[in-house]
Design a protein around this motif. Structure first.
Motif, PDB file in Angstrom:
ATOM      1  N   GLU A 189      -9.692   0.770   2.884  1.00 46.32           N
ATOM      2  CA  GLU A 189     -10.844   1.292   3.616  1.00 46.32           C
ATOM      3  C   GLU A 189     -10.412   2.203   4.773  1.00 46.32           C
ATOM      4  O   GLU A 189     -11.200   2.979   5.281  1.00 46.32           O
ATOM      5  CB  GLU A 189     -11.743   0.165   4.128  1.00 46.32           C
ATOM      6  CG  GLU A 189     -11.146  -0.676   5.231  1.00 46.32           C
ATOM      7  CD  GLU A 189     -10.371  -1.893   4.745  1.00 46.32           C
ATOM      8  OE1 GLU A 189      -9.944  -2.673   5.607  1.00 46.32           O
ATOM      9  OE2 GLU A 189     -10.183  -2.071   3.538  1.00 46.32           O
ATOM     10  N   PRO A 242      -6.483   0.318  -3.140  1.00 43.04           N
ATOM     11  CA  PRO A 242      -7.569   0.890  -2.335  1.00 43.04           C
ATOM     12  C   PRO A 242      -7.464   0.418  -0.877  1.00 43.04           C
ATOM     13  O   PRO A 242      -7.068  -0.709  -0.607  1.00 43.04           O
ATOM     14  CB  PRO A 242      -8.831   0.337  -2.997  1.00 43.04           C
ATOM     15  CG  PRO A 242      -8.394  -0.931  -3.654  1.00 43.04           C
ATOM     16  CD  PRO A 242      -6.944  -0.735  -4.030  1.00 43.04           C
ATOM     17  N   LYS A 249      -3.732   8.191   4.087  1.00 44.05           N
ATOM     18  CA  LYS A 249      -3.812   7.719   2.709  1.00 44.05           C
ATOM     19  C   LYS A 249      -2.656   6.765   2.453  1.00 44.05           C
ATOM     20  O   LYS A 249      -1.686   6.729   3.210  1.00 44.05           O
ATOM     21  CB  LYS A 249      -3.767   8.881   1.724  1.00 44.05           C
ATOM     22  CG  LYS A 249      -2.469   9.667   1.729  1.00 44.05           C
ATOM     23  CD  LYS A 249      -2.525  10.806   0.741  1.00 44.05           C
ATOM     24  CE  LYS A 249      -1.232  11.608   0.746  1.00 44.05           C
ATOM     25  NZ  LYS A 249      -1.261  12.701  -0.226  1.00 44.05           N
ATOM     26  N   SER A 259       0.802  -1.224   0.000  1.00 48.99           N
ATOM     27  CA  SER A 259       0.000   0.000   0.000  1.00 48.99           C
ATOM     28  C   SER A 259       0.836   1.275   0.000  1.00 48.99           C
ATOM     29  O   SER A 259       0.349   2.328  -0.381  1.00 48.99           O
ATOM     30  CB  SER A 259      -0.963   0.020   1.192  1.00 48.99           C
ATOM     31  OG  SER A 259      -0.256   0.217   2.403  1.00 48.99           O
TER      32      SER A 259
END
Length: 89
Positions: A70, A68, A61, A11
């Protein structure tokens, strides 16, 4: 207080890779764009970038635009911040 953490997942690519190690420091001096270690109920300790600071907490973020998460939809309380990343080791 200092903490050593191992990055898990993609991520935060390209800034941080899976299996990187980071050093964090416990501090209340957090600003937008800082990278932090956040403790979550669902995922345990996660590495995220601060995207907003509000009176009730922070928004985060991922650096990887194709990943993506959540976690980016919520405001997280300040007491969940374990530390601000100061070094990749």
């Amino acid at each position: 207080m200092l903490g050593l953490h191992k990055v898990k997942g993609i991520s935060m690519l390209p800034s941080f890779k899976d299996d990187d190690h980071v050093l964090s420091i416990k501090t209340k001096k957090i600003k937008v764009n800082d990278v932090i270690i956040l403790k979550t109920k669902e995922h345990g300790e996660v590495l995220k970038r601060v995207s907003g600071i509000f009176s009730k907490g922070i928004r985060v973020k991922s650096d990887n635009k194709q990943y993506p998460s959540e976690l980016t939809n919520d405001i997280h309380s300040f007491d969940r911040i374990l530390g601000r990343v100061i070094l990749r080791v």
